[in-house]
Design a protein around this motif. Structure first.
Motif, PDB file in Angstrom:
ATOM      1  N   UNK A   1     -12.207 -72.393   1.277  1.00 43.99           N
ATOM      2  CA  UNK A   1     -13.412 -72.278   0.453  1.00 43.99           C
ATOM      3  C   UNK A   1     -14.526 -71.546   1.170  1.00 43.99           C
ATOM      4  N   UNK A   2     -14.528 -71.610   2.492  1.00 40.69           N
ATOM      5  CA  UNK A   2     -15.580 -70.958   3.286  1.00 40.69           C
ATOM      6  C   UNK A   2     -15.414 -69.448   3.372  1.00 40.69           C
ATOM      7  N   UNK A   3     -14.279 -68.948   2.909  1.00 45.75           N
ATOM      8  CA  UNK A   3     -13.975 -67.526   3.059  1.00 45.75           C
ATOM      9  C   UNK A   3     -13.058 -67.246   4.228  1.00 45.75           C
ATOM     10  N   UNK A   4     -12.812 -68.291   5.046  1.00 47.40           N
ATOM     11  CA  UNK A   4     -11.885 -68.140   6.158  1.00 47.40           C
ATOM     12  C   UNK A   4     -10.444 -68.240   5.652  1.00 47.40           C
ATOM     13  N   UNK A   5      -9.492 -68.038   6.570  1.00 43.12           N
ATOM     14  CA  UNK A   5      -8.069 -68.111   6.217  1.00 43.12           C
ATOM     15  C   UNK A   5      -7.339 -69.005   7.218  1.00 43.12           C
ATOM     16  N   UNK A   6      -6.403 -69.753   6.685  1.00 43.10           N
ATOM     17  CA  UNK A   6      -5.522 -70.561   7.524  1.00 43.10           C
ATOM     18  C   UNK A   6      -4.253 -69.767   7.805  1.00 43.10           C
ATOM     19  N   UNK A   7      -3.922 -69.604   9.066  1.00 44.39           N
ATOM     20  CA  UNK A   7      -2.642 -69.033   9.472  1.00 44.39           C
ATOM     21  C   UNK A   7      -1.764 -70.217   9.846  1.00 44.39           C
ATOM     22  N   UNK A   8      -0.847 -70.560   8.976  1.00 43.65           N
ATOM     23  CA  UNK A   8      -0.137 -71.841   9.057  1.00 43.65           C
ATOM     24  C   UNK A   8      -1.186 -72.957   9.062  1.00 43.65           C
ATOM     25  N   UNK A   9      -1.461 -73.592  10.197  1.00 41.56           N
ATOM     26  CA  UNK A   9      -2.427 -74.694  10.210  1.00 41.56           C
ATOM     27  C   UNK A   9      -3.671 -74.381  11.030  1.00 41.56           C
ATOM     28  N   UNK A  10      -3.867 -73.123  11.407  1.00 37.45           N
ATOM     29  CA  UNK A  10      -5.028 -72.758  12.217  1.00 37.45           C
ATOM     30  C   UNK A  10      -5.981 -71.898  11.392  1.00 37.45           C
TER      31      UNK A  10
END
Length: 435
Positions: free
Chosen positions: A237-246
């Motif tokens: 939601x923040x605009x960030x991305x999860x790469x698997x769980x990071x």
């Protein structure tokens, strides 16, 4: 920032991102860096001369981004590359040789001294080159290389244009994009002084960039995770991305087009469909041993036909490798993939025997032994007219790097490096624009 893929594009993106001040985590599914341009992992105590690359690669003087990146990570191109003026020369000694110097005079002089061509054929080649230079090296994007060279003398097409097409685009001239080849010719043959020089690796491919880039990244605080295939990307939601769980504020996907399509399909299906639709041309490399043999040039062109597949050969003994060992390259090798690799090796051996039949002492055919044959089925995308390549910015917070993304160049090391550097720089510009 996460960078997924540690081929030359991913390494370029990671190095540039670190240089710009970002904290970088680099993921690579293989257990070593370098992607499709790397060497076999060295065995304990194995000298560099005995390491085999996963295919024969060359660079040219116009590869300024690649050469700059090598210097950035501590590699001296003058030490690991043999620089020579462009020469498309055959075993009989005939062919185009450019002297050192400014591009246009060198090309004129090289063509005029190509004595195997008649005067009319040399004039035909010069007129052809002058016409495209006058037109700014631009043509209808629907045309093939064969289309724009139809009025060239047949031997000029056979001995020069077709070999350049398959070497630069890994696509036969009757299928290859004329516009992409013209762009390469503009920047290489008619670029700044030294742009057309051929730079032949005289060290293992991994020593040219991947090993040094890995050390540089680790020394500058980057995290490298090798042997791990990223499974998914998840937007936050923040605009960030999860790469698997990071969680990362930005992701650069520098994997193959196939892997990139898999990761991005849930979020950018149209982009993924375009990436997955790319067709590929294979490259087959054959390594031979011929004890006592030494070629007059470290790189020679070969006349390929339906029975003889290789277009270029390399004397590895002159390039820091083992004396008496040679690599032969079959580009645009689709028609040969249906045959057993042993048949390709036999055809290459016969091709060399025929090429040296006037000088049997230079090629001891009876003592030639095939050392290895490798087929890279997805060596490069097929560089055909009107090809729509996927863009580099499919989603907010996600960039893509690789030689397959949209751009003016074919699938080369330089295209990969440029795309990686550009991806990291775009992130910097976006961050600056948002404060």
């Amino acid at each position: 920032m996460a960078v997924i893929g540690a081929g030359w594009a991913g390494l370029a993106a990671a190095v540039e991102a670190v240089r710009l001040g970002y904290t970088v985590h680099l993921f690579e599914m293989a257990r070593q860096t370098g992607g499709r341009a790397r060497s076999d992992a060295a065995s304990p105590g194995q000298p560099d001369a005995e390491r085999r690359d996963n295919g024969q690669h060359i660079l040219i003087g116009a590869y300024q981004a690649t050469l700059a990146l090598m210097r950035q990570v501590g590699v001296d191109p003058e030490q690991v590359l043999m620089r020579r003026p462009l020469a498309v020369v055959y075993p009989d000694g005939q062919g185009l040789r450019l002297p050192p110097g400014p591009a246009v005079p060198a090309f004129l002089w090289g063509v005029w001294r190509w004595r195997a061509l008649s005067v009319a054929e040399r004039w035909g080649l010069l007129r052809w080159a002058a016409r495209w230079r006058w037109r700014g090296f631009r043509c209808d994007p629907r045309l093939t290389v064969a289309d724009i060279s139809a009025d060239c003398p047949p031997r000029v097409h056979e001995w020069l244009i077709d070999p350049l097409s398959v070497a630069a685009l890994n696509t036969p001239s009757h299928q290859a994009s004329a516009q992409v080849l013209l762009t390469v010719l503009r920047d290489a043959l008619f670029g700044p002084r030294g742009s057309s020089d051929v730079l032949l690796p005289r060290a293992p491919l991994s020593a040219l960039l991947p090993d040094a880039a890995q050390r540089w990244l680790q020394q500058h605080g980057a995290t490298l995770t090798l042997g791990r295939r990223v499974q998914r990307l998840t937007p936050q939601a923040s605009g960030a991305w999860c790469v698997d769980d990071e969680v990362f504020d930005h992701v650069i996907v520098a994997s193959s087009a196939v892997e990139a399509a898999r990761l991005l399909a849930p979020h950018a299906p149209i982009w993924a469909e375009q990436a997955a639709a790319l067709h590929y041309e294979p490259i087959i490399t054959v390594w031979l041993e011929a004890p006592g043999a030494r070629w007059p040039e470290p790189m020679l062109a070969l006349r390929a036909d339906a029975a003889h597949p290789a277009q270029f050969g390399f004397d590895l003994g002159q390039l820091g490798g083992v004396a008496g060992q040679f690599s032969l390259v079959v580009s645009g090798a689709s028609v040969w993939l249906d045959r057993p690799l042993a048949a390709v090796g036999a055809a290459v051996c016969d091709q060399l025997r025929q090429a040296w039949r006037q000088q049997p002492s230079a090629w001891p055919a009876a003592r030639v032994r095939v050392l290895a044959i490798r087929a890279e089925k997805r060596a490069t995308f097929a560089c055909v007219p009107g090809l729509q390549r996927p863009c580099a910015d499919p989603l907010p917070g996600v960039s893509v790097a690789g030689d397959h993304v949209a751009g003016p160049y074919p699938a080369t090391l330089e295209a990969a490096v440029r795309s990686g550097v550009a991806a990291a720089q775009r992130v910097g510009r976006v961050k600056a624009a948002h404060g």
